[in-house]
Design a protein around this motif. Structure first.
Motif, PDB file in Angstrom:
ATOM      1  N   ASP A   1     -74.139  -2.655 -28.404  1.00 47.13           N
ATOM      2  CA  ASP A   1     -72.824  -2.636 -27.788  1.00 47.13           C
ATOM      3  C   ASP A   1     -72.994  -3.156 -26.360  1.00 47.13           C
ATOM      4  O   ASP A   1     -73.657  -2.535 -25.542  1.00 47.13           O
ATOM      5  CB  ASP A   1     -72.278  -1.208 -27.798  1.00 47.13           C
ATOM      6  N   TYR A   2     -72.401  -4.313 -26.071  1.00 46.81           N
ATOM      7  CA  TYR A   2     -72.567  -4.930 -24.753  1.00 46.81           C
ATOM      8  C   TYR A   2     -71.905  -4.121 -23.642  1.00 46.81           C
ATOM      9  O   TYR A   2     -72.394  -4.093 -22.514  1.00 46.81           O
ATOM     10  CB  TYR A   2     -71.974  -6.349 -24.757  1.00 46.81           C
ATOM     11  N   VAL A   3     -70.796  -3.461 -23.935  1.00 48.84           N
ATOM     12  CA  VAL A   3     -70.084  -2.710 -22.908  1.00 48.84           C
ATOM     13  C   VAL A   3     -70.849  -1.459 -22.523  1.00 48.84           C
ATOM     14  O   VAL A   3     -71.058  -1.170 -21.355  1.00 48.84           O
ATOM     15  CB  VAL A   3     -68.657  -2.358 -23.400  1.00 48.84           C
ATOM     16  N   VAL A   4     -71.294  -0.711 -23.524  1.00 47.31           N
ATOM     17  CA  VAL A   4     -71.983   0.561 -23.279  1.00 47.31           C
ATOM     18  C   VAL A   4     -73.459   0.335 -22.971  1.00 47.31           C
ATOM     19  O   VAL A   4     -74.094   1.134 -22.303  1.00 47.31           O
ATOM     20  CB  VAL A   4     -71.812   1.496 -24.507  1.00 47.31           C
ATOM     21  N   GLY A   5     -74.002  -0.770 -23.456  1.00 50.53           N
ATOM     22  CA  GLY A   5     -75.413  -1.041 -23.244  1.00 50.53           C
ATOM     23  C   GLY A   5     -76.309  -0.292 -24.207  1.00 50.53           C
ATOM     24  O   GLY A   5     -77.459   0.010 -23.890  1.00 50.53           O
ATOM     25  N   GLU A   6     -75.782   0.048 -25.369  1.00 51.48           N
ATOM     26  CA  GLU A   6     -76.555   0.811 -26.348  1.00 51.48           C
ATOM     27  C   GLU A   6     -77.131  -0.087 -27.422  1.00 51.48           C
ATOM     28  O   GLU A   6     -76.476  -1.017 -27.887  1.00 51.48           O
ATOM     29  CB  GLU A   6     -75.670   1.862 -27.024  1.00 51.48           C
TER      30      GLU A   6
END
Length: 70
Positions: free
Chosen positions: A60-65
């Motif tokens: 997930d690019y937004v959360v960085g997960e």
């Protein structure tokens, strides 16, 4: 909009002819009826690729997960 991605690795079986080809062709034609006329699947001219995944990684690019199966 969320920006997520998945990468999968695995093996591919190439189906070129025979009863397995006809069965896979029927499944594809039933699911993707809009392509039957434009891109007909013909034994001897087409192949069907059957992907068998071994591993999937998502992130997930937004959360960085980063998520990997255990």
């Amino acid at each position: 909009m969320r920006h997520v991605a998945t990468m999968m690795t695995g093996t591919v079986d190439i189906i070129e002819k025979g009863s397995e080809f006809e069965k896979a062709k029927a499944l594809l034609e039933a699911k993707f009826q809009q392509y039957n006329e434009l891109f007909p699947i013909k034994e001897g001219e087409s192949v069907i690729m059957c992907f068998k995944p071994d591993k999937a990684v998502t992130w997930d690019y937004v959360v960085g997960e980063l998520h990997e199966p255990h």
